[in-house]
Design an enzyme around this catalytic site. Structure first.
Site, PDB file in Angstrom:
ATOM      1  N   LYS A 109      15.534  72.695  43.044  1.00 38.16           N
ATOM      2  CA  LYS A 109      16.251  72.192  41.874  1.00 38.16           C
ATOM      3  C   LYS A 109      15.495  72.592  40.615  1.00 38.16           C
ATOM      4  O   LYS A 109      14.258  72.670  40.612  1.00 38.16           O
ATOM      5  CB  LYS A 109      16.356  70.660  41.940  1.00 38.16           C
ATOM      6  CG  LYS A 109      16.942  70.016  40.683  1.00 38.16           C
ATOM      7  CD  LYS A 109      16.845  68.500  40.737  1.00 38.16           C
ATOM      8  CE  LYS A 109      17.312  67.894  39.424  1.00 38.16           C
ATOM      9  NZ  LYS A 109      17.202  66.415  39.409  1.00 38.16           N
ATOM     10  N   GLU A 146      15.978  56.097  30.670  1.00 41.28           N
ATOM     11  CA  GLU A 146      15.094  56.326  31.811  1.00 41.28           C
ATOM     12  C   GLU A 146      13.641  55.962  31.569  1.00 41.28           C
ATOM     13  O   GLU A 146      12.939  56.593  30.775  1.00 41.28           O
ATOM     14  CB  GLU A 146      15.176  57.796  32.239  1.00 41.28           C
ATOM     15  CG  GLU A 146      14.428  58.104  33.509  1.00 41.28           C
ATOM     16  CD  GLU A 146      14.751  59.482  34.060  1.00 41.28           C
ATOM     17  OE1 GLU A 146      14.133  59.876  35.054  1.00 41.28           O
ATOM     18  OE2 GLU A 146      15.635  60.166  33.501  1.00 41.28           O
TER      19      GLU A 146
END
Length: 473
Positions: free
Chosen positions: A225, A274
């Protein structure tokens, strides 16, 4: 020092000046008073005249802590690359040992000589001009700190003293700074958005080509990724008011962390959903936030989209990569780690994410800085494996991320603190704002879907700036 009296302040300063005289060195002394709570945005606005371009603001979504810092009593900065976390911690330890004067004073958590700032995402990217005011690591101890914690208000005043100082001058200065609490009137309507002139999505073709190149590398099993970002530049008719932007973010993004770090010319501001890591005593908390989908226009549509996200294999794989990496990092520093088996949904105004919380009990000697070095960048911000994904980002992205997607946060004198990742963010410079948005690329990513995802992620800052209409229901 919560129920501090004027006599205690006098005695504390007097001893600090004596210590500075004996050591032939400048000392920094903190005075903390419990005060009647004030709207933090009012306090931020009250500091404009005296401390403009030297302010910061922080509020977590649970409103456990809100901070407003004015002025700069002390600054720590680092030009180091990969050693920037270690170098910052070394400077912080030296400050506490050689410069800070406490005389065994115990400060409530989140008060006193609190350190606030952040790090660059990747110190080896070529620097862009809109990050000129931001070094690889930059932290400040404010001259004045307003802390709101669990409904209580505290005022911390941090003062540099030398052996030749007149104590009455410092007492008069403290009285003047306390005056910032007196004016509690704030006309939010007086701060408004200037008119939007242009909104430019920068190098979209390059971004879509980058997505194609990244998916090809993943399909070849070079990496699992990589997170790619792009930019949007908004230009307005006049200088952007940071008071206005914060006011909008607080109202529109209540489930996110609202932050701003002002500098002489450039201000980094955002509403990040986050958390990277939080430390409270012997316990640390982190967040796995990866995989996303837009919000629905109705509650029914929103629920259907949420169910779709919870069952989407592409997003579940992306999320699982983040969970695996953060668990590995926490296992290395914690005696025990708790993590749910399945993700849930975390919803902000414009977007919803897959969310998994992590909790651990740390080993002896573990600090926030050591955890930051281990965790940054997570696969949610960089990719996996970390080294290979960073190399690809450097090759593909034609700009400097600066503090975007990097740790920003605070640490107090007791070692407690919290850092988030600087996403849903942008750099403001006079009448311009450079915004950033990224997305996780995996094997079956498409340029069209990733472009749409990043478009959604621009919305929190665009809306706060006044560049778009209100969002979903």
């Amino acid at each position: 020092m919560i129920a501090i009296t004027e006599q205690l302040i006098h005695d504390h300063l007097s001893k600090a000046i004596e210590c500075a005289r004996n050591e032939s060195n400048t000392k920094l002394v903190s005075v903390v008073k419990k005060v009647r709570p004030i709207d933090p945005l009012i306090f931020y606005a009250n500091g404009y005249r005296q401390f403009c371009k030297e302010r910061f603001f922080w509020r977590d979504p649970n409103q456990q802590y809100t901070f407003v810092g004015l002025g700069r009593a002390y600054t720590l900065s680092s030009k180091e690359g990969s050693a920037r976390f270690f170098d910052t911690e070394k400077q912080w330890k030296r400050f506490k040992k050689d410069i800070l004067y406490t005389n065994n004073v115990k400060f409530p958590n989140g008060t006193g000589p609190l350190l606030f700032g952040g790090f660059s995402f990747d110190p080896y990217q070529k620097k862009d001009s809109y990050w000129t005011d931001f070094s690889n690591s930059k932290f400040v101890i404010p001259s004045v700190l307003y802390t709101e914690a669990d409904g209580n208000g505290y005022l911390s005043i941090n003062i540099k003293v030398s052996g030749e100082d007149n104590i009455q001058d410092h007492l008069k200065h403290i009285e003047e700074l306390e005056g910032l609490l007196i004016n509690q009137e704030y006309d939010g309507s007086s701060y408004s958005s200037p008119l939007l002139l242009t909104k430019e999505e920068i190098d979209v073709q390059r971004f879509t080509k980058n997505v194609q190149n990244a998916t090809s590398l993943i399909q070849q099993e070079k990496i699992e990724k990589v997170v790619l970002a792009r930019q949007l530049k908004a230009t307005f008719t006049e200088a952007i008011s940071t008071e206005y932007v914060i006011q909008r973010l607080l109202r529109e993004q209540p489930t996110s962390y609202t932050f701003i770090f002002e500098n002489e010319n450039q201000h980094f501001v955002g509403a990040s959903p986050e958390r990277l890591v939080q430390k409270e005593g012997d316990y640390v908390f982190s967040t796995c936030l990866a995989g996303s989908i837009k919000r629905g226009k109705t509650r029914k549509e929103d629920a259907l989209l949420g169910d779709e996200l919870l069952n989407d294999q592409k997003n579940l794989i992306e999320h699982d990569v983040v969970v695996h990496m953060i668990k590995e990092a926490m296992d290395a520093y914690c005696m025990e780690v708790e993590i749910p088996m399945q993700p849930t949904l975390y919803k902000t105004k414009h977007i919803q994410h897959l969310y998994t919380p992590v909790r651990g009990k740390i080993k002896k000697g573990v600090t926030l800085f050591s955890l930051l070095k281990e965790l940054h960048p997570t696969p949610a911000l960089g990719g996996y494996p970390q080294k290979e994904s960073l190399s690809i980002i450097r090759k593909l992205e034609p700009f400097d991320r600066g503090w975007y997607a990097a740790p920003i946060g605070w640490i107090d004198i007791n070692g407690n603190g919290e850092f988030i990742v600087g996403i849903r963010s942008g750099v403001i410079e006079r009448q311009q704002a450079m915004l950033f948005a990224g997305c996780g690329i995996v094997a079956d990513s498409t340029p069209e879907s990733e472009y749409e995802e990043t478009t959604i992620k621009f919305n929190p800052m665009l809306s706060a700036l006044g560049g778009i209409a209100s969002g979903p229901y």
